[in-house]
Motif scaffolding. Structure first.
Motif, PDB file in Angstrom:
ATOM      1  N   SER A 326       0.865  -1.178   0.000  1.00  0.00           N
ATOM      2  CA  SER A 326       0.000   0.000   0.000  1.00  0.00           C
ATOM      3  C   SER A 326       0.904   1.232   0.000  1.00  0.00           C
ATOM      4  CB  SER A 326      -0.911   0.006   1.219  1.00  0.00           C
ATOM      5  OG  SER A 326      -0.154   0.075   2.413  1.00  0.00           O
ATOM      6  N   ALA A 327       0.424   2.324  -0.554  1.00  0.00           N
ATOM      7  CA  ALA A 327       1.270   3.503  -0.749  1.00  0.00           C
ATOM      8  C   ALA A 327       1.880   3.987   0.568  1.00  0.00           C
ATOM      9  CB  ALA A 327       0.463   4.615  -1.417  1.00  0.00           C
ATOM     10  N   GLU A 328       1.071   4.098   1.601  1.00  0.00           N
ATOM     11  CA  GLU A 328       1.563   4.644   2.864  1.00  0.00           C
ATOM     12  C   GLU A 328       2.584   3.726   3.522  1.00  0.00           C
ATOM     13  OE1 GLU A 328      -1.559   4.291   1.990  1.00  0.00           O
ATOM     14  OE2 GLU A 328      -2.284   6.358   1.777  1.00  0.00           O
ATOM     15  N   ILE A 329       2.302   2.422   3.536  1.00  0.00           N
ATOM     16  CA  ILE A 329       3.226   1.478   4.192  1.00  0.00           C
ATOM     17  C   ILE A 329       4.521   1.367   3.408  1.00  0.00           C
ATOM     18  CG2 ILE A 329       3.542  -0.906   4.930  1.00  0.00           C
ATOM     19  CD1 ILE A 329       1.592   0.757   6.641  1.00  0.00           C
ATOM     20  N   LEU A 331       5.906   3.600   1.521  1.00  0.00           N
ATOM     21  CA  LEU A 331       6.706   4.808   1.699  1.00  0.00           C
ATOM     22  C   LEU A 331       7.453   4.762   3.028  1.00  0.00           C
ATOM     23  CD1 LEU A 331       7.626   7.506   0.611  1.00  0.00           C
ATOM     24  CD2 LEU A 331       5.620   8.566   1.672  1.00  0.00           C
ATOM     25  N   GLU A 332       6.838   4.195   4.055  1.00  0.00           N
ATOM     26  CA  GLU A 332       7.556   3.999   5.320  1.00  0.00           C
ATOM     27  C   GLU A 332       8.800   3.136   5.100  1.00  0.00           C
ATOM     28  OE1 GLU A 332       5.584   2.774   8.910  1.00  0.00           O
ATOM     29  OE2 GLU A 332       3.652   3.522   8.184  1.00  0.00           O
ATOM     30  N   SER A 345       1.335   6.465  -6.950  1.00  0.00           N
ATOM     31  CA  SER A 345       0.672   7.343  -5.990  1.00  0.00           C
ATOM     32  C   SER A 345       1.547   7.693  -4.797  1.00  0.00           C
ATOM     33  CB  SER A 345      -0.632   6.696  -5.498  1.00  0.00           C
ATOM     34  OG  SER A 345      -0.370   5.472  -4.840  1.00  0.00           O
ATOM     35  N   GLU A 346       2.640   6.970  -4.581  1.00  0.00           N
ATOM     36  CA  GLU A 346       3.507   7.281  -3.447  1.00  0.00           C
ATOM     37  C   GLU A 346       4.090   8.678  -3.555  1.00  0.00           C
ATOM     38  OE1 GLU A 346       6.355   4.257  -1.786  1.00  0.00           O
ATOM     39  OE2 GLU A 346       5.380   2.951  -3.254  1.00  0.00           O
ATOM     40  N   LEU A 349       2.094  11.485  -1.858  1.00  0.00           N
ATOM     41  CA  LEU A 349       1.867  11.493  -0.421  1.00  0.00           C
ATOM     42  C   LEU A 349       2.604  12.660   0.235  1.00  0.00           C
ATOM     43  CD1 LEU A 349       2.196   7.686   0.411  1.00  0.00           C
ATOM     44  CD2 LEU A 349       0.087   9.006   0.128  1.00  0.00           C
ATOM     45  N   SER A 350       2.074  13.127   1.335  1.00  0.00           N
ATOM     46  CA  SER A 350       2.647  14.302   2.001  1.00  0.00           C
ATOM     47  C   SER A 350       4.075  14.056   2.483  1.00  0.00           C
ATOM     48  CB  SER A 350       1.764  14.720   3.185  1.00  0.00           C
ATOM     49  OG  SER A 350       1.632  13.652   4.107  1.00  0.00           O
ATOM     50  N   GLY A 351       4.399  12.812   2.814  1.00  0.00           N
ATOM     51  CA  GLY A 351       5.730  12.524   3.322  1.00  0.00           C
ATOM     52  C   GLY A 351       6.780  12.266   2.256  1.00  0.00           C
ATOM     53  N   TYR A 352       6.378  12.306   0.975  1.00  0.00           N
ATOM     54  CA  TYR A 352       7.316  11.929  -0.074  1.00  0.00           C
ATOM     55  C   TYR A 352       8.475  12.923  -0.209  1.00  0.00           C
ATOM     56  CZ  TYR A 352       9.328  10.734  -4.529  1.00  0.00           C
ATOM     57  OH  TYR A 352      10.219  10.410  -5.510  1.00  0.00           O
TER      58      TYR A 352
END
Length: 422
Positions: A326-329, A331-332, A345-346, A349-352
């Protein structure tokens, strides 16, 4: 080796092309009910993977996963095949590159097409195309991408400035590249480095050149070699001109001396991936640019895949992999390891932005995934043989032992025989 991958990309590529089964044993599903996920992660990658698996297990008591370090990813295919023979395979195994073709057609390997294409929440099409293609054979999906990377031009800014050469740009041509390499060479220095041990590490840089010239590896129907073309000759001629005529290329024997020489200021440019950025000395000011071009600025990706085995893998391991990607996981995971985003979509994300700030130079590699990774190596059983033949051809030209067209013509004959089943 960048980001704690624990293995050189050369090893990654060699084993992605090797489909030779060797003896071995493995540990598959246990009586504890946990599904086994084989991997070869070490250092930061292993720590990040462990942390995510632990989080999954706390919230999914009925779908517990156990991460199993299989001694390194360099022989993952052989160990997986051996586990089939012993009747004790894992539910998931990390596999390099085109290794997946050595696993498809076997009863243990799961066709996941219906579970992935039809899952709107997972959104298969959001994955970068290179990763999707690596997991797909004959239109069927057998796994999910584990990693996606590609080649870009990494250069030493100080050497360019000292030689009064303008830094590479997005519009750089082969001629610009060759000229810069020539000016950077001499007195124990080389403008460029090329791994010339005849393995897949030799081949994939040639494929990028072939595609840049507008050529293809195989015919549209996949039944004939297509590289012995004008485009192929132009690509091979550039290698000969730079290595033999200009003497501007350091020919690496496969022991990765190119990185030490780049760090010591004796090589000006590399065609490499994000895995090497973490091994560049802090006192080396480097830049990253897309590869030079002729017809296009094509690059080549080297995706790896998590392949799923058995009904238990379908039912209980695949949900974990979907969550992991998933994009959020993901990216972590990328933030901890430096792996490139695996989903389009990653990057939204705001953290990219923090990811790009933490790993300077990665933006070019990420942009490449959307713009310049337009073709891929074919997922066919004959690819290891094709790679072996082409590796020999490229090596002979770089060493000045063969002329470009003659080397390509000989390779074409051998590849056509392999494709015909001879």
């Amino acid at each position: 080796m960048a980001h704690g991958r624990g293995l050189s990309r050369r090893t990654v590529l060699m084993m992605g092309a090797a489909l030779v089964m060797t003896a071995g044993c493995g540990t598959g599903s246990g009586s504890d009910g946990k599904v086994k996920v084989w991997h070869g992660y070490t250092d930061k990658e292993a720590a990040a993977f462990d942390k995510l698996a632990a989080r999954w297990n706390t919230t999914h008591p009925g779908q517990q996963v156990e991460l199993v370090f299989n001694g390194g990813n360099d022989n993952a295919l052989q160990k997986t095949l051996a586990s089939f023979a012993s009747g004790n395979p894992p539910e998931v195994a990390y596999q390099y590159g085109s290794s997946i073709t050595g696993l498809t057609g076997r009863p243990q390997t799961q066709d996941l097409t219906d579970l992935l294409r039809g899952d709107t929440a997972f959104d298969w099409d959001d994955l970068f195309p290179a990763g999707r293609e690596a997991a797909t054979v004959d239109g069927k999906i057998y796994g999910v991408p584990a990693l996606v990377d590609n080649l870009s031009l990494v250069y030493n800014k100080k050497l360019f400035d000292e030689a009064k050469i303008a830094h590479p740009t997005e519009s750089w041509t082969w001629e610009d590249f060759r000229s810069a390499a020539r000016k950077l060479s001499g007195d124990g220095r080389f403008g460029w480095a090329y791994v010339n041990d005849g393995t897949e590490d030799t081949v994939w840089r040639f494929l990028a050149l072939l595609w840049q010239a507008g050529g293809d590896l195989l015919s549209a129907d996949g039944k004939k070699a297509a590289f012995a073309s004008d485009a192929g000759t132009q690509a091979m001629q550039l290698l000969r001109d730079m290595a033999v005529t200009d003497k501007s290329v350091y020919l690496d024997a496969g022991d990765q001396q190119y990185l030490n020489l780049f760090n010591s200021g004796r090589i000006g440019m590399l065609w490499t991936g994000p895995w090497d950025l973490g091994s560049i000395n802090e006192d080396v000011s480097y830049g990253v640019q897309i590869l030079p071009g002729k017809v296009t600025h094509a690059t080549i990706a080297g995706p790896d895949t998590f392949v799923v085995f058995g009904e238990n893998g379908r039912a209980n391991a695949l949900p974990f992999l979907k969550w992991l990607l998933s994009a959020e996981i993901h990216l972590e995971f990328a933030m901890e390891t430096g792996h490139l985003p695996i989903r389009q979509s990653e990057v939204d994300l705001s953290g990219y932005a923090e990811f790009e700030a933490r790993y300077p130079g990665t933006k070019v590699f990420v942009d490449n995934l959307a713009k310049n990774v337009t073709k891929s190596r074919p997922n066919i059983p004959q690819y290891p043989k094709i790679s072996q033949v082409l590796g020999t051809a490229v090596q002979s030209v770089l060493l000045g032992q063969a002329e470009p067209r003659a080397a390509l013509d000989q390779a074409r004959g051998e590849v056509d025989q392999a494709l015909a089943g001879s």
